[in-house]
Design a protein around this motif. Structure first.
Motif, PDB file in Angstrom:
ATOM      1  N   UNK A   6       0.838  -1.206   0.000  1.00 15.50           N
ATOM      2  CA  UNK A   6       0.000   0.000   0.000  1.00 15.50           C
ATOM      3  C   UNK A   6       0.873   1.256   0.000  1.00 15.50           C
ATOM      4  N   UNK A   7       0.417   2.254  -0.740  1.00 18.12           N
ATOM      5  CA  UNK A   7       1.114   3.541  -0.756  1.00 18.12           C
ATOM      6  C   UNK A   7       0.549   4.422   0.363  1.00 18.12           C
ATOM      7  N   UNK A   8       1.406   4.909   1.308  1.00 20.14           N
ATOM      8  CA  UNK A   8       0.888   5.650   2.458  1.00 20.14           C
ATOM      9  C   UNK A   8       0.534   7.101   2.167  1.00 20.14           C
ATOM     10  N   UNK A   9       0.903   7.613   0.985  1.00 20.03           N
ATOM     11  CA  UNK A   9       0.729   9.032   0.700  1.00 20.03           C
ATOM     12  C   UNK A   9      -0.660   9.335   0.150  1.00 20.03           C
ATOM     13  N   UNK A  10      -1.208  10.471   0.626  1.00 16.44           N
ATOM     14  CA  UNK A  10      -2.504  10.943   0.136  1.00 16.44           C
ATOM     15  C   UNK A  10      -2.302  12.173  -0.729  1.00 16.44           C
ATOM     16  N   UNK A  11      -3.136  12.344  -1.716  1.00 13.52           N
ATOM     17  CA  UNK A  11      -3.025  13.512  -2.603  1.00 13.52           C
ATOM     18  C   UNK A  11      -3.979  14.636  -2.203  1.00 13.52           C
ATOM     19  N   UNK A  12      -4.710  14.444  -1.110  1.00 10.89           N
ATOM     20  CA  UNK A  12      -5.623  15.487  -0.641  1.00 10.89           C
ATOM     21  C   UNK A  12      -5.308  15.823   0.809  1.00 10.89           C
TER      22      UNK A  12
END
Length: 398
Positions: A6-12
């Motif tokens: 899973x990628x932990x980064x959010x774009x919002x």
């Protein structure tokens, strides 16, 4: 357990709209609660645009109370009025003096501010007198009123400070300099309220300065200022009603410092984001106040202090909390030596510790009290820390 697929980064970002206004010292669109200081500043600088020689002006106050922001605004308005009225004015700076440890280095920086990029003066190779001669030639070439703004002027070591502040303001009256038409004014910005007190008498006489003091903000004033920044930084409706008053109250109790209040708001918002909620609460704010002090002290260690200054700062904190001991210079030196021996190969002399303690005092990190030990005992200094010493020790271990 973390799923590595899973990628932990959010774009919002559900909390922040423009977080940078809390992280950087940007010029605000409004200046709050500095009307009296602006009026004093105006009187001090107005001589330039009505045809008189520039004054020397010194601005004092702790960090984060609007000194530089007001100075930048005054500079821009003064330039605007000079252009309207045809008054010849060249403003140099603000130049931050933190990295200039000699009159030579500071004079070189000023020469290079006045010269084009392809004709810069090297950082070594000339005598101090020669560099000042270059500076006077550049000032005369510019002509008219030359206003030099030096920020954090208290960071210049005392000897260099006295040399520079004696030489520059009297240059136009000195028949041995090439200055005949130019008029020099100096604005010095200092975090040290006793800055002028430690200048040599001849320097004070030469300056003939105007002093303007910026005091710390109170809780109500900080509430207005932080509300302004929060309106820009956060998305609508994410702050509970108690957040800004709590941040303002804590900052007022500590130093009356806008920067600290902004850090608290930033940290509180980050804590809310870590909790994966879309509202910043009073609890987030209280938690932020508990960590922001250590974070600020860590900034001192990483950005503002040399390694030996940092070790002296830590040694002073250790001496302050040590039971049944006073934080005298000798005690601080003993603790400093223990710290330094474990970190670096060379331990500085006890005489140097006096110098480091003076520098920490000028930065507002330590304070001293002189004790008279009687006719036989002489005098000694006992030191204290302006921040919580345990926060300093915690930051040093990070």
């Amino acid at each position: 357990m973390t799923d590595l697929d899973e990628n932990p980064f959010s774009t919002t970002d559900p909390i922040f709209e423009q977080k940078q206004v809390l992280k950087k010292d940007e010029m605000p669109d409004k200046i709050f609660h500095r009307d009296e200081e602006i009026q004093e500043y105006t009187v001090a600088l107005e001589d330039i645009v009505v045809g008189h020689d520039p004054n020397n002006v010194f601005i004092y106050g702790p960090t984060g109370v609007g000194k530089t922001a007001v100075t930048l605004w005054m500079r821009d308005k003064l330039n605007e009025k000079a252009a309207e009225t045809g008054v010849q004015l060249n403003v140099v700076g603000p130049i931050n003096c933190r990295n200039y440890k000699s009159a030579y280095a500071l004079a070189t920086a000023l020469v290079n501010e006045l010269r084009p990029p392809d004709d810069q003066l090297p950082n070594s190779g000339y005598s101090t007198d020669k560099v000042f001669e270059f500076l006077y030639h550049e000032i005369e070439n510019v002509g008219g009123n030359v206003l030099v703004i030096l920020d954090e002027i208290d960071n210049i070591p005392p000897d260099a400070r006295n040399d520079f502040l004696y030489e520059l303001p009297r240059a136009e009256a000195n028949e041995n300099t090439p200055i005949s038409d130019a008029k020099i004014g100096l604005i010095g910005i200092s975090n040290d309220l006793k800055f002028v007190d430690v200048l040599e008498p001849k320097v004070k006489s030469t300056l003939g300065e105007r002093e303007i003091k910026f005091g710390p903000y109170n809780a109500n004033e900080l509430n207005d200022i932080l509300d302004y920044y929060a309106d820009i930084a956060f998305k609508d409706g994410v702050l509970d009603s108690d957040v800004i008053p709590l941040a303002a109250a804590f900052s007022a109790q500590e130093r009356g410092d806008v920067r600290q209040g902004k850090r608290i708001l930033q940290k509180a918002g980050e804590l809310a984001r870590m909790d994966d909620v879309e509202v910043v609460t009073a609890e987030h704010t209280r938690e932020a106040t508990e960590t922001v002090e250590t974070d600020e002290i860590l900034d001192y260690f990483e950005q503002d202090l040399t390694s030996h200054q940092a070790m002296t700062y830590l040694a002073t904190a250790l001496a302050v909390i040590e039971p049944k001991q006073e934080a005298t210079t000798k005690r601080i030196y003993k603790l400093y030596s223990s710290v330094a021996e474990s970190v670096v190969s060379r331990v500085k002399s006890e005489r140097k510790i006096y110098e480091f303690l003076d520098q920490l005092s000028m930065q507002g990190l330590v304070r001293s009290a002189e004790e008279n030990l009687g006719r036989e005992g002489g005098r000694r200094y006992v030191y204290d820390i302006t921040d919580n010493p345990r926060d300093i020790i915690a930051a040093a271990h990070k």
